[in-house]
Enzyme design. Sequence first.
Site, PDB file in Angstrom:
ATOM      1  N   ASN A 156       0.825  -1.210   0.000  1.00  0.00           N
ATOM      2  CA  ASN A 156       0.000   0.000   0.000  1.00  0.00           C
ATOM      3  C   ASN A 156       0.857   1.257   0.000  1.00  0.00           C
ATOM      4  O   ASN A 156       1.982   1.246   0.498  1.00  0.00           O
ATOM      5  CB  ASN A 156      -0.907   0.003   1.241  1.00  0.00           C
ATOM      6  CG  ASN A 156      -2.113  -0.895   1.060  1.00  0.00           C
ATOM      7  OD1 ASN A 156      -2.717  -0.920  -0.002  1.00  0.00           O
ATOM      8  ND2 ASN A 156      -2.459  -1.629   2.106  1.00  0.00           N
ATOM      9  N   CYS A 176      -5.327  -6.091  -4.537  1.00  0.00           N
ATOM     10  CA  CYS A 176      -5.955  -5.753  -3.263  1.00  0.00           C
ATOM     11  C   CYS A 176      -6.960  -6.852  -2.933  1.00  0.00           C
ATOM     12  O   CYS A 176      -7.506  -7.489  -3.833  1.00  0.00           O
ATOM     13  CB  CYS A 176      -6.663  -4.398  -3.359  1.00  0.00           C
ATOM     14  SG  CYS A 176      -7.467  -3.852  -1.836  1.00  0.00           S
ATOM     15  N   TYR A 253     -13.451   1.424   2.696  1.00  0.00           N
ATOM     16  CA  TYR A 253     -12.676   2.661   2.822  1.00  0.00           C
ATOM     17  C   TYR A 253     -13.482   3.911   2.482  1.00  0.00           C
ATOM     18  O   TYR A 253     -13.045   5.018   2.774  1.00  0.00           O
ATOM     19  CB  TYR A 253     -11.420   2.583   1.943  1.00  0.00           C
ATOM     20  CG  TYR A 253     -10.406   1.597   2.474  1.00  0.00           C
ATOM     21  CD1 TYR A 253      -9.401   2.003   3.343  1.00  0.00           C
ATOM     22  CD2 TYR A 253     -10.467   0.253   2.120  1.00  0.00           C
ATOM     23  CE1 TYR A 253      -8.480   1.100   3.852  1.00  0.00           C
ATOM     24  CE2 TYR A 253      -9.555  -0.657   2.618  1.00  0.00           C
ATOM     25  CZ  TYR A 253      -8.570  -0.231   3.486  1.00  0.00           C
ATOM     26  OH  TYR A 253      -7.669  -1.130   3.992  1.00  0.00           O
TER      27      TYR A 253
END
Length: 439
Positions: A156, A176, A253
């Site tokens: 990340n 991911c 997120y």
Amino acid sequence: MPSPEGRPPHPRVKLAVIGGGSTYTPELIDGFARLRDVLPLEELVLVDPDATRLAVVGGLARRIFARQGHPGRISWTADLDAGIDGAAAVLLQLRVGGQAARLQDETWPLECGCVGQETTGAGGLAKALRTVPVVLDIAERVRRRNPGAWLVDFTNPVGIVTRALLTHGHRAVGLCNVAIGLQRTFAGLLGVPPERVELDHLGLNHLTWARAVRVAGEDLLPRLLAEHGDSLAGTLRLPRPLIDHLGVIPSYYLRYYYRHDAVVRELRTEPPRAAQVAALEQQLLGMYGDPSLDEKPALLSRRGGAYYSEAAVALTSALLGGDGGTQVVNTRNDGTLPFLPDDAVIEAPATVGPAGAAPLPARPLEPLFAGLVSHVTAYEHLALQAALLGRSGRKTGRADGRRAVFSALLAHPLIGQSDHADRLADELIAHNRDHLPWA
């Protein structure tokens, strides 16, 4: 001898894992062991500068392979060149600065009333500035020794790191676990095997929306929302009315954007995630050191990264000539979202094979989502520019570096205000001075 489907047999290969001393690694090893028919490994090398952690994690990795009858060899080394030599693919899962740097990323932005998170906002920018130069240096060494090797990036912030790799001409695909996690969740709720669930999953890394959930061509997202909306909203920690209004399932997120101020209040009262992870890692390393342990412990599920191994095996296999099909990856936009530059990195379903990943054609992204995607893409462009300053001997003064950091912060939709960007720029530089050549 060809396989029953008429394809040549998948060759046995060597892989290298950079950051192999991570407590994530047994998850990855378990996947390679279980899915050895998908990706037959001859050798797996764990590479990490921490020799102590390597020995502990590597020992468990060997026991996992032995328990599951995998014939491949597992070794480990602190010598990057030795580890990557002859590797057909190199998996990147490193954390520059360790959990101590992550703890800083999660705390100092809160002082300005902004989200403190390791991949999003000011903390995410700090991580990008530390990480991009290190990853590019590794990639250059891989290219010199193995020009044809693939880089699979799980480091990340995946979108920015993958864009850096692709911009510099490396053979790279970002990965991911959000999409595969959603697929597994939806499959469980619908009572069908995961491989039957196809997602219309689109956006940027950590900024995606599942706009359709198809089984045998039928979109079952309306059913999921009607029957399981409350549980899905609870998992995402978003209000159910918001989920109903969006009519899609956003990435977890998105809560940092849709409920920014509420999340900041929560983060100010809860122990930092980095502190929790650091404590968890110590527990895990103690367990990994037990010579009787020969499987990944249940405690590892609390570390994060669920299903990472399955996604990594499928992607790596496809890149090396195994079954391809459609996988959700991070790769060049190349017109998929026409309002973004071609060299932007998006997260989308793509066909994957030895030539790389090619996003599937996508229906237009709705304005409610496209505006945020465009905004964050502009930030990512500026973040990458800042991360490249001073690299390869390019002379950059502190004023130029601070200006680049300020611009990226000012462009981020979670920051934006000039007084916040001004203060955060100074905080970021102060906490990351050792990683910024111009500071």
